[in-house]
Design a protein around this motif. Sequence first.
Motif, PDB file in Angstrom:
ATOM      1  N   SER A  62       0.823  -1.212   0.000  1.00  0.00           N
ATOM      2  CA  SER A  62       0.000   0.000   0.000  1.00  0.00           C
ATOM      3  C   SER A  62       0.857   1.262   0.000  1.00  0.00           C
ATOM      4  O   SER A  62       0.382   2.339  -0.345  1.00  0.00           O
ATOM      5  CB  SER A  62      -0.923  -0.003   1.228  1.00  0.00           C
ATOM      6  N   GLU A  63       2.158   1.130   0.367  1.00  0.00           N
ATOM      7  CA  GLU A  63       3.087   2.271   0.323  1.00  0.00           C
ATOM      8  C   GLU A  63       3.762   2.411  -1.035  1.00  0.00           C
ATOM      9  O   GLU A  63       4.586   3.295  -1.238  1.00  0.00           O
ATOM     10  CB  GLU A  63       4.177   2.136   1.394  1.00  0.00           C
ATOM     11  N   GLY A  64       3.418   1.507  -1.972  1.00  0.00           N
ATOM     12  CA  GLY A  64       3.995   1.606  -3.305  1.00  0.00           C
ATOM     13  C   GLY A  64       5.322   0.887  -3.476  1.00  0.00           C
ATOM     14  O   GLY A  64       5.975   1.027  -4.512  1.00  0.00           O
ATOM     15  N   LYS A  65       5.742   0.081  -2.500  1.00  0.00           N
ATOM     16  CA  LYS A  65       6.998  -0.657  -2.600  1.00  0.00           C
ATOM     17  C   LYS A  65       6.750  -2.061  -3.145  1.00  0.00           C
ATOM     18  O   LYS A  65       5.705  -2.654  -2.879  1.00  0.00           O
ATOM     19  CB  LYS A  65       7.670  -0.761  -1.220  1.00  0.00           C
ATOM     20  N   LYS A  66       7.713  -2.581  -3.893  1.00  0.00           N
ATOM     21  CA  LYS A  66       7.574  -3.930  -4.436  1.00  0.00           C
ATOM     22  C   LYS A  66       7.555  -4.948  -3.311  1.00  0.00           C
ATOM     23  O   LYS A  66       8.375  -4.900  -2.396  1.00  0.00           O
ATOM     24  CB  LYS A  66       8.726  -4.251  -5.393  1.00  0.00           C
ATOM     25  N   MET A  67       6.620  -5.887  -3.394  1.00  0.00           N
ATOM     26  CA  MET A  67       6.563  -6.944  -2.394  1.00  0.00           C
ATOM     27  C   MET A  67       7.571  -8.030  -2.741  1.00  0.00           C
ATOM     28  O   MET A  67       7.982  -8.176  -3.893  1.00  0.00           O
ATOM     29  CB  MET A  67       5.155  -7.546  -2.324  1.00  0.00           C
ATOM     30  N   GLY A  68       7.968  -8.799  -1.718  1.00  0.00           N
ATOM     31  CA  GLY A  68       8.879  -9.908  -1.960  1.00  0.00           C
ATOM     32  C   GLY A  68      10.288  -9.658  -1.507  1.00  0.00           C
ATOM     33  O   GLY A  68      11.181 -10.452  -1.761  1.00  0.00           O
ATOM     34  N   LYS A  69      10.507  -8.534  -0.822  1.00  0.00           N
ATOM     35  CA  LYS A  69      11.835  -8.214  -0.304  1.00  0.00           C
ATOM     36  C   LYS A  69      11.791  -8.176   1.221  1.00  0.00           C
ATOM     37  O   LYS A  69      10.845  -7.684   1.817  1.00  0.00           O
ATOM     38  CB  LYS A  69      12.308  -6.848  -0.814  1.00  0.00           C
ATOM     39  N   THR A  70      12.840  -8.713   1.847  1.00  0.00           N
ATOM     40  CA  THR A  70      12.976  -8.635   3.289  1.00  0.00           C
ATOM     41  C   THR A  70      14.345  -8.039   3.598  1.00  0.00           C
ATOM     42  O   THR A  70      15.144  -7.790   2.694  1.00  0.00           O
ATOM     43  CB  THR A  70      12.883 -10.023   3.949  1.00  0.00           C
ATOM     44  N   GLN A  71      14.629  -7.827   4.867  1.00  0.00           N
ATOM     45  CA  GLN A  71      15.934  -7.279   5.249  1.00  0.00           C
ATOM     46  C   GLN A  71      17.066  -8.197   4.823  1.00  0.00           C
ATOM     47  O   GLN A  71      18.182  -7.750   4.556  1.00  0.00           O
ATOM     48  CB  GLN A  71      15.982  -7.046   6.766  1.00  0.00           C
ATOM     49  N   SER A  72      16.799  -9.483   4.753  1.00  0.00           N
ATOM     50  CA  SER A  72      17.855 -10.429   4.381  1.00  0.00           C
ATOM     51  C   SER A  72      17.845 -10.753   2.886  1.00  0.00           C
ATOM     52  O   SER A  72      18.601 -11.593   2.431  1.00  0.00           O
ATOM     53  CB  SER A  72      17.720 -11.721   5.193  1.00  0.00           C
ATOM     54  N   GLY A  73      16.976 -10.067   2.107  1.00  0.00           N
ATOM     55  CA  GLY A  73      16.977 -10.276   0.660  1.00  0.00           C
ATOM     56  C   GLY A  73      15.624 -10.729   0.126  1.00  0.00           C
ATOM     57  O   GLY A  73      14.588 -10.562   0.781  1.00  0.00           O
TER      58      GLY A  73
END
Length: 408
Positions: free
Chosen positions: A223-234
């Motif tokens: 909902s913030e417009g960022k691509k899903m599927g990324k975490t802090q570890s990659g």
Amino acid sequence: MTIYDELKARGLIAQVTDEEEIKELINNGKATFYIGFDPTADSLHVGHFMALCLMKRLQQAGNRPIALVGGGTGMIGDPSGRTDMRTMMTPETIQHNCDCFKKQMSKFIDFSEGKALMLNNADWLMKLNYVELLREVGACFSVNNMLRAECYKQRMEKGLSFLEFNYMIMQSYDFYHMFQTVGCNMQCGGDDQWSNMLGGTELIRRKLGKDAYAMTITLLLTSEGKKMGKTQSGAVWLDPEKTTPYDFYQYWRNVGDADVLKCLRMLTFLPLEQIDEMDHWQGEQLNRAKEILAFELTKLVHSEAEAQKAQDAARALFADGGDKAHMPTTTLTAGDFTDGGIGALDLMVKCGLAASKGEARRLVQQGGLTVNGEKVSDPSAVFAVEQFSGDGLMLKKGKKVFHRAVAE
């Protein structure tokens, strides 16, 4: 409800070239469509999820998917969404990645005789003669139009290489080649591929005088417009060796409240009526919706047994922190210890709970680390090797991320 209407209702369709013609094709199972996958890693990831689910839906409606692996275009690299140039890969690496892709795709797509195809564009792109290509295809492309394409804009700021500039021509040629050889009449892909896809339909029209179609699917964004599927570890991978089924489940279990219904519509195969009933859910009910999302997607990628195992482990952990059987675990070796111990910051980085010691320090200072039920507030804390015997240490980052550390 027709398949096209369902795709619209699920929010999957972003842009189409000719809506009425595309409706006619896919509603009547007449589409032979392709989606391209760049073999830049040895596993697909959550970013590919929308494409895989679309292929599955369209195949179930009687259409024939073509999974096109970019063994040839992978030698160049797609500049779309890039601010830097991609690393060159060897043919051996590309082939290995292609083999890994097919194994994972087979969980979504039926590749049996006549049902679907998996092709590698290296089979025709690597044979092209440069002068012949310029004469046959180059005259069909306007440089002015290409430079206006969205896929080149970010790269233009830092310098677009001539190598990358050719990517649109290569992708267009793929569509042109498959239109003639395997009857491919439609291309699907992420909305960031729109310019490249239009290049293909225009090339077919100019060279063959025939119509071909393009349909883009909505990018998977928060909902913030960022691509899903990324975490802090990659990235969140579909390969269980790179992202465990438990971690995969936890990723979807922890999506934002504002994103859970959208993900259920776009990614799961639950009936829309069932999802619509969740529209008014709030509070604890939203957590139930997240559990449903996580279970359905883990089942789709890893099997129902793995989904049940991950759900049982997650519920037990949140209930009492007691079930360690399926918790993500890091095994420390003798080399990880100095003078019989390991610092809290090194431990967090080793376990993938932080990308760097600086990040780990901030988490500890903010009260974000608990070890065996006790809050760790001192960044210089050290844990002795003896503490890692037996069940080891149970680390909790924030309220939702659990991890176990044991020693060899």
